[in-house]
Design an enzyme around this catalytic site. Sequence first.
Site, short mmCIF file in Angstrom:
data_model
loop_
_atom_site.label_atom_id
_atom_site.label_comp_id
_atom_site.label_asym_id
_atom_site.label_seq_id
_atom_site.Cartn_x
_atom_site.Cartn_y
_atom_site.Cartn_z
N TYR A 40 0.76 -1.37 0.06
CA TYR A 40 0.10 -0.12 -0.13
C TYR A 40 0.84 1.37 0.00
CZ TYR A 40 -2.94 3.77 1.35
OH TYR A 40 -3.47 5.25 1.38
N GLY A 51 1.13 4.37 1.23
CA GLY A 51 1.69 5.06 2.49
C GLY A 51 2.73 4.07 3.09
N LYS A 85 5.46 9.02 2.97
CA LYS A 85 5.25 9.36 4.49
C LYS A 85 6.52 8.97 5.20
CE LYS A 85 0.93 10.27 3.74
NZ LYS A 85 0.43 11.57 3.68
N SER A 127 -5.41 12.91 6.95
CA SER A 127 -5.67 12.33 5.74
C SER A 127 -6.90 12.06 5.40
CB SER A 127 -5.23 10.88 5.93
OG SER A 127 -3.92 10.91 6.29
N LYS A 147 -7.67 17.67 1.35
CA LYS A 147 -6.51 18.31 0.97
C LYS A 147 -6.02 18.48 -0.60
CE LYS A 147 -3.03 16.48 3.36
NZ LYS A 147 -3.51 15.54 4.27
N THR A 148 -6.48 17.61 -1.15
CA THR A 148 -6.24 17.46 -2.81
C THR A 148 -7.41 18.30 -3.41
OG1 THR A 148 -5.62 15.30 -2.63
CG2 THR A 148 -6.04 16.00 -4.90
N ASN A 149 -8.52 18.37 -2.52
CA ASN A 149 -9.51 19.16 -3.27
C ASN A 149 -9.39 20.85 -3.23
OD1 ASN A 149 -10.98 16.93 -3.97
ND2 ASN A 149 -12.54 17.02 -2.31
N ASP A 186 0.03 17.34 -0.35
CA ASP A 186 0.11 16.39 0.72
C ASP A 186 1.16 16.94 1.83
OD1 ASP A 186 -1.06 14.24 2.13
OD2 ASP A 186 0.57 12.86 1.35
N SER A 218 -9.68 4.01 -1.90
CA SER A 218 -8.90 3.71 -3.09
C SER A 218 -8.58 4.89 -3.52
CB SER A 218 -10.30 3.18 -4.18
OG SER A 218 -11.22 4.11 -4.35
N ARG A 219 -7.43 4.86 -4.40
CA ARG A 219 -6.45 6.04 -4.89
C ARG A 219 -6.31 6.12 -6.35
NH1 ARG A 219 -4.36 8.93 -0.33
NH2 ARG A 219 -5.15 8.02 1.58
N ARG A 229 -11.94 17.50 10.65
CA ARG A 229 -13.47 17.15 10.36
C ARG A 229 -13.89 17.22 11.74
NH1 ARG A 229 -15.52 13.89 6.18
NH2 ARG A 229 -13.57 13.88 4.96
N ASN A 255 -14.81 27.41 -0.82
CA ASN A 255 -13.56 27.92 0.24
C ASN A 255 -12.81 28.85 -0.01
OD1 ASN A 255 -14.80 25.58 1.83
ND2 ASN A 255 -13.53 24.24 1.01
#
Length: 578
Positions: free
Chosen positions: A198, A200, A207, A249, A253-255, A276, A363-364, A395, A491
């Site tokens: 995986y 990460g 990471k 995570s 962040k990506t948005n 990231d 999923s990525r 969140r 935002n």
Amino acid sequence: MPTTNTELKAWVEASAQLTKPERIHWCTGSDQEYEQITRELVRTKELHPLNSGTFPHSYLYRSDPSDVARTEHLTFVCTKDKETAGPNNNWLDPQVAHHKIDALFAGCMRGRTMYVLPYCMGPLGSPYSRYGVEITDSPYVVISMKIMTRMGNDARHFIEQGQPFVKGLHSVGDLSPERRFIMHFPDEMMIKSIGSGYGGNALLGKKCHSLRLASYQAQHEGWLAEHMLIVGVENPQGETHYIAAAFPSACGKTNLAMLIPPESYKGWKVWTVGDDIAWIHPGKDGRLYAINPEAGYFGVAPGTSEKTNPNALASLQHDAIFTNVGLTADNEPWWEGMTTKSPSIDWLGNKYSYPGPAAHPNSRFTVAAKQCPSYSPQAENPQGVPLSAIVFGGRRPRLIPLVCEAKNWAHGVLMGASLASETTAAATGQVGILRHDPMAMKPFCGYNFGRYWQHWLSFADNYSQLPKIFSVNWFRQDEAGKFLWPGYGENIRVLEWIIARVKGQAEACPTAVGFLPAEGALNMKGLSLSPTHLDQLLYVDHAGWKDELEKTRAYLEQFGDDLPAGLLRTLESNYKSL
Ligand code: OXD
Ligand code: MN
């Protein structure tokens, strides 16, 4: 061996001696090499080619179903003494750790190819970039590292010239969670990871190197390695301000990094520097400058849509790898949140059946950063971009206001240290549990949080032009559990206020918890949000905050003597002002 670096040579030889591969391949990082490895993975059915008309040069990878997220309980920081790793990390004595993990590495590459991947984190040749060499038996890791880092001969060239490098040894092992460990040896600048493919856990540049080892190094060298996106916000006058923002995570962040402003924001543009990780260095002018050490995005697919992140979708039209997503009948990738088409195969490769899910929640997609339409022209600047603001967000369904400016640097550090957020599918374990995640670094800080906060605080003594610090919360809900704020492109309204505050041009109300936007200071043009919603978004619940600070104090106190007195003092004075 294609290296004259004796340290590298000796380490590759020792690793081969331990793991006994059939052959050794030194990665060049060339496109032909990428093609050749993907072709081979298609032949062995480990990669599934997607619709070549609509998703050219793109693939689906299905991981082992037990290997779909970071495994924090199997991740260790192995410093000489336990206090250095701190209560925020799992710790093992380095000798014990080497012994334990080497036993699993013994002979694990028999019959397999050992890939040697030299890589560079950061723009090639930047004074702030760092080098590494990952040894792995996973061709999926090789092609992913080609996208996520500057991998191959160019990086090796710098190592040949004597640049220090992180040593990373990785094997998928037998993929058993029973024999899975991700171990960090900060004093040796070494990583050993076995039993997982995986991202990460296995793309060691991400990471393991760029956060855990780099944060440790940064403490000693006077900089910061942070779990932050970096964006440039350009106003209609053509002035760009850079903001770094830490969110746990899978919290958007990506948005935020790829935000497209709404219609009413004519002439505004958001530029993506990173989504990231940020490496932040003080400049000679007393400002802080950030580089993104990565060269690609390893983003969470579910929820990525035309509404939430059209730039990500546009980036993914070609040369992308999708991991654990579903498929449509047209052999295109599909995940929850997509509004077009429907899934026909789920992430496990079975026929999709309602209600799903079709894609794994973690999923990525893996794609080169330069494919993003909002990729910043400054993203490759070797000096980095100057930061106007630092933002912390989590969140939080209640309590935390939409946006709040810290009273000063130390209060901003407290805001970061107090960050708590609901857990997500990016790590194994229960989702939706509120946990402390200081600076969004809980899974990534390579040393004792108490010392890390002290390091953060020390910046105020040394630098005169520090960015202002803010906290944000896009996730506040009303009594019925409905989100109060529309988020995504909207935002920008919050970013505009943040920048105006930096420039001394926006009104704010001083409150016990920091500066909140004054009435009318947030630009609401073109947004149909009722004034009561805005009041709720900015409401300061004094009793709730007292309780919050008490919980934060209890959390911070577990760091004992390492807890900086300055942080506790700041907390106490905030408490008194409530
Ligand atoms: C990531 C994470 O993959 O934070 O970026 O888990
Ligand atoms: Mn992350």
